[in-house]
Design an enzyme around this catalytic site. Structure first.
Site, PDB file in Angstrom:
ATOM      1  N   THR A   8     -25.394  27.053 -11.280  1.00 19.14           N
ATOM      2  CA  THR A   8     -25.137  26.944  -9.839  1.00 19.14           C
ATOM      3  C   THR A   8     -24.116  25.853  -9.525  1.00 19.14           C
ATOM      4  O   THR A   8     -23.862  24.950 -10.323  1.00 19.14           O
ATOM      5  CB  THR A   8     -26.441  26.665  -9.067  1.00 19.14           C
ATOM      6  OG1 THR A   8     -26.981  25.411  -9.471  1.00 19.14           O
ATOM      7  CG2 THR A   8     -27.460  27.759  -9.313  1.00 19.14           C
ATOM      8  N   ASP A   9     -23.574  25.950  -8.313  1.00 14.35           N
ATOM      9  CA  ASP A   9     -22.608  24.955  -7.842  1.00 14.35           C
ATOM     10  C   ASP A   9     -23.286  23.990  -6.874  1.00 14.35           C
ATOM     11  O   ASP A   9     -24.508  24.024  -6.704  1.00 14.35           O
ATOM     12  CB  ASP A   9     -21.403  25.647  -7.197  1.00 14.35           C
ATOM     13  CG  ASP A   9     -21.761  26.491  -5.981  1.00 14.35           C
ATOM     14  OD1 ASP A   9     -22.884  26.338  -5.432  1.00 14.35           O
ATOM     15  OD2 ASP A   9     -20.919  27.308  -5.572  1.00 14.35           O
ATOM     16  N   GLY A  10     -22.502  23.161  -6.229  1.00  9.86           N
ATOM     17  CA  GLY A  10     -23.034  22.169  -5.298  1.00  9.86           C
ATOM     18  C   GLY A  10     -23.743  22.768  -4.095  1.00  9.86           C
ATOM     19  O   GLY A  10     -24.568  22.111  -3.461  1.00  9.86           O
TER      20      GLY A  10
END
Length: 138
Positions: free
Chosen positions: A15-17
């Site tokens: 996942t990203d931020g």
């Protein structure tokens, strides 16, 4: 003719931020499904690399996104072959939520067989042609 299904959990590292699967991770999951399918057919990319007689470079990849995935989600990656010739094949992928079956993304990869060291198109070895025929949906 059929579909190969690969199940995968989404990990935090995917996942990203914003807490959703980072776009390139979906292609990574497709490649994992591809390698799992090859393994199920007793075909080894490592053996190809070690032998050095031919290679199967990926020459095109595309992906369309429809909905996000999050850490902890269980995903299904369905793989079919939609184009095939003596030296080339195309893998189509549908990535969906395992529980709800919601479609999250569709992807496609194109692979070409080349002889080494010449780096010219070559016919796929017979075991590869057989495995491809099993998933071929023209």
């Amino acid at each position: 003719m059929g579909t190969f299904t690969y199940e995968r959990q989404v990990y935090l590292a995917d996942t990203d931020g914003a807490g959703v699967v980072y776009f390139n991770q979906f292609l990574q999951m497709c490649h994992e499904a591809y390698e799992s399918w090859l393994s199920s057919e007793h075909l080894s990319l490592q053996n190809i690399i070690s032998a050095g007689n031919f290679a199967l470079p990926l020459v095109h990849a595309s992906i369309d996104f429809f909905a996000p995935a999050h850490c902890g989600d269980r995903l299904l990656v369905n793989l079919t072959i939609t184009q095939a010739s003596a030296h080339r094949f195309c893998c189509d992928y549908e990535i969906s939520q395992a529980e709800s079956a919601q479609l999250l993304a569709r992807a496609q990869t194109h692979h070409v067989c080349i002889a080494l060291p010449e780096r010219k198109k070559a016919p796929l070895p017979q075991p590869w042609q057989t495995a491809i025929c099993d998933l071929y949906h023209p």
